[in-house]
Design a protein around this motif. Structure first.
Motif, PDB file in Angstrom:
ATOM      1  N   SER A 133     -32.908  28.060  10.747  1.00  0.00           N
ATOM      2  CA  SER A 133     -33.114  28.300   9.325  1.00  0.00           C
ATOM      3  C   SER A 133     -33.911  29.577   9.111  1.00  0.00           C
ATOM      4  CB  SER A 133     -33.876  27.122   8.693  1.00  0.00           C
ATOM      5  OG  SER A 133     -34.132  27.344   7.322  1.00  0.00           O
ATOM      6  N   ASN A 138     -26.957  24.100  14.427  1.00  0.00           N
ATOM      7  CA  ASN A 138     -26.987  23.469  13.103  1.00  0.00           C
ATOM      8  C   ASN A 138     -27.741  24.396  12.151  1.00  0.00           C
ATOM      9  OD1 ASN A 138     -26.920  20.539  11.591  1.00  0.00           O
ATOM     10  ND2 ASN A 138     -28.725  21.708  11.011  1.00  0.00           N
ATOM     11  N   LEU A 139     -27.018  24.955  11.180  1.00  0.00           N
ATOM     12  CA  LEU A 139     -27.648  25.824  10.178  1.00  0.00           C
ATOM     13  C   LEU A 139     -28.258  24.965   9.079  1.00  0.00           C
ATOM     14  CD1 LEU A 139     -24.756  28.425   9.802  1.00  0.00           C
ATOM     15  CD2 LEU A 139     -26.827  28.682  11.189  1.00  0.00           C
ATOM     16  N   GLU A 140     -29.380  25.415   8.565  1.00  0.00           N
ATOM     17  CA  GLU A 140     -30.110  24.583   7.598  1.00  0.00           C
ATOM     18  C   GLU A 140     -30.906  25.438   6.627  1.00  0.00           C
ATOM     19  OE1 GLU A 140     -30.747  20.565   6.540  1.00  0.00           O
ATOM     20  OE2 GLU A 140     -29.699  21.283   8.320  1.00  0.00           O
ATOM     21  N   CYS A 159     -25.698  31.650   3.213  1.00  0.00           N
ATOM     22  CA  CYS A 159     -25.271  30.442   3.931  1.00  0.00           C
ATOM     23  C   CYS A 159     -23.766  30.470   4.184  1.00  0.00           C
ATOM     24  CB  CYS A 159     -25.685  29.186   3.176  1.00  0.00           C
ATOM     25  SG  CYS A 159     -24.989  29.035   1.519  1.00  0.00           S
ATOM     26  N   LEU A 177     -22.153  31.079   8.063  1.00  0.00           N
ATOM     27  CA  LEU A 177     -21.266  30.051   8.622  1.00  0.00           C
ATOM     28  C   LEU A 177     -19.885  30.612   8.918  1.00  0.00           C
ATOM     29  CD1 LEU A 177     -20.725  27.080   9.364  1.00  0.00           C
ATOM     30  CD2 LEU A 177     -20.016  26.723   6.990  1.00  0.00           C
ATOM     31  N   HIS A 215     -22.981  23.683   9.315  1.00  0.00           N
ATOM     32  CA  HIS A 215     -23.924  23.885   8.216  1.00  0.00           C
ATOM     33  C   HIS A 215     -24.139  22.536   7.553  1.00  0.00           C
ATOM     34  CE1 HIS A 215     -24.906  25.868   4.072  1.00  0.00           C
ATOM     35  NE2 HIS A 215     -25.984  25.472   4.714  1.00  0.00           N
ATOM     36  N   ASP A 232     -26.294  21.269   5.336  1.00  0.00           N
ATOM     37  CA  ASP A 232     -26.499  21.172   3.879  1.00  0.00           C
ATOM     38  C   ASP A 232     -25.168  21.080   3.149  1.00  0.00           C
ATOM     39  OD1 ASP A 232     -29.265  21.430   4.153  1.00  0.00           O
ATOM     40  OD2 ASP A 232     -29.165  23.602   4.093  1.00  0.00           O
TER      41      ASP A 232
END
Length: 482
Positions: free
Chosen positions: A96, A165-167, A174, A178, A191, A193
């Motif tokens: 993040s 894991n993108l957050e 975002c 991704l 991603h 969220d």
């Protein structure tokens, strides 16, 4: 009367004179105040511990130098060996830049650490794999968050991990991060969220539609909010069979439609413009038009209360389904939605029935891609996860108040692993020779071991018991402010 350590009797400590809104405010304040006290007491909530042994002097020559050089040269000869000879194959990165942390916005680079550590904690406890939280400073020379810096960092650190894991990355970065990493990164990127929220929302809707006896290709849907989460929800719903023309999406400027030149001419909102072309075939513009005879509302917008009005719910079709998932306060409280005529209501909160929470998804899905060493995570793999979540709840019997499994259900994550690995194999994306059944058994054993480890550390005193005085003081402070 004493507040239990598991907080299961918290409601008993709230004054009976409190309204529903004040009770929820008091509980939210309590959890926030207790979080500060508990995080300070523990100094965060994850740690790195050895998983190999024995830790004897001679063995240090095996675990470290000179023996470990054979591991380095073996990986040099074949990089894929790193997945078997190190923890890489069972390790995810939680990445993040803290520019959109939960509902709190830009919290500065280190501000997201609490959330990222929480994510890593759940991955270990619920998914049975290791995860490392990393918050980076993505600001460029102009002081603005840079998608390119996040992308470059992910590429540089990818050799250490099996998945990313993108957050909590702000829009539009975002999307850019991704999309680019899914095309160019050597390991799968997710991603949560957006994709995780959409996955669980779809699972909830699959079961809600069963109870309402409605077909997804014959329903009208209102999506309130057009950010990363609901944009992905729209995409997944159409893949499940929903008619794009019967979906009406709202952002802060109104409905998405083909006349939204503000979106068409803005490269930052290319996903929203694409949805302008695919949704809202009748050019609906107002809430009253959109809600009239709508079968489903999925709200992922600004916190309430009052964001969604009860009179809009009254306009919806019979057996309407309402998911109001803003945190910490839903756009409309579930009880209020039900009173206005909704058949099924859900929210993002755990103190109401039908919590639509991405924690039901990411531990299982990421465990699956690690076990089969998937090259990527496709939309069809995500939907396989959603179907598995839905089927786990359906197997136990669906009710209007219970359309999703509990996140502590021992079956929900292994079943997702089995379904996702099966889909990855079908699409030729699995690089590990493992069957869906073997992956299911591995996942079940690993998750059981992780939970046992946590319990053993607590019983042994390595994890200290939180003093009851901290819990009671947090409650007193919350009640005073509520």
């Amino acid at each position: 009367m004493k507040l239990k350590s598991d907080l299961s009797n918290l409601e008993e400590f709230l004054p009976k004179t409190y309204s529903l809104e004040k009770r929820l405010k008091a509980k939210t304040l309590f959890f926030k105040k207790l979080a500060l006290k508990a995080h300070q007491f523990y100094g965060g909530k994850i740690a790195v511990i050895p998983k190999a042994g024995p830790m004897l002097p001679a063995w240090l020559s095996v675990w470290y130098t000179p023996g470990v050089s054979s591991v380095s040269t073996a990986v040099r000869a074949d990089n894929a060996a790193s997945f078997a000879l190190s923890g890489r194959g069972g390790r995810a990165l939680v990445l993040s830049d803290s520019t959109r942390v939960l509902g709190d916005g830009d919290c500065t680079p280190p501000g997201g650490l609490g959330v990222m550590e929480g994510k890593a904690m759940l991955m270990k406890y619920l998914g049975g794999f290791d995860a490392f939280p990393v918050c980076i400073n993505s600001r460029g020379a102009d002081g603005k968050p840079s998608a390119e810096k996040i992308i470059d960092f992910a590429h540089m650190v990818a050799p250490t991990f099996g998945a990313i894991n993108l957050e909590d990355i702000s829009q539009p970065n975002c999307y850019r991060v991704l999309d680019e990493l899914q095309k160019t990164c050597s390991i799968p990127v997710w991603h949560d969220d957006a994709q995780g929220t959409a996955c669980v929302t779809c699972a909830a809707l699959i079961n809600a539609l069963k109870l309402a006896r409605k077909k997804i290709n014959k329903i009208k849907i209102v999506l309130y909010g057009a950010g990363a989460a609901n944009s992905t929800v729209a995409k997944y719903l159409m893949l499940l069979g929903a008619n794009g023309g019967d979906i009406v999406m709202f952002d802060s400027a109104g409905t998405l439609n083909k006349n939204r030149t503000d979106l068409k001419n803005n490269p930052d909102f290319y996903r929203q413009w694409n949805l302008c072309l695919k949704t809202n075939k009748n050019g609906v513009k107002t809430q009253e038009e959109a809600f009239k005879n709508a079968d489903v509302l999925i709200a992922l917008s600004k916190p309430g209360p009052g964001t969604i009005k009860p009179e809009w719910i009254k306009l919806m079709a019979k057996k309407a389904i309402v998911f109001a998932c803003a945190n910490p306060v839903p756009e409309i409280y579930p009880d209020e939605a039900l009173a206005a005529g909704a058949f099924i209501a859900g929210s993002g909160r755990g103190d109401f029935h039908n919590q639509v929470n991405n924690s039901l998804c990411f531990p299982g899905l990421l465990k699956a891609v690690l076990l089969c060493r998937a090259k990527a995570i496709t939309d069809t793999m995500a939907l396989a996860s959603a179907e598995a979540i839905a089927s786990c709840a359906a197997a136990k019997g669906l009710k209007k108040e219970k359309i999703l499994p509990d996140m502590y259900d021992p079956e929900v994550y292994p079943l997702q692993v089995k379904a996702v690995v099966k889909q990855a194999l079908k699409e030729g994306l699995a690089q590990e020779n493992i069957t869906p059944e073997e992956a299911y058994k591995r996942a079940k054993a690993d998750i059981k071991a992780s939970r046992r480890l946590s319990g053993d550390l607590y019983k042994s005193g390595y994890i200290k018991k939180l003093p009851a005085s901290l819990i009671s003081s947090a409650l007193k402070e919350a009640l005073k402010e509520a």
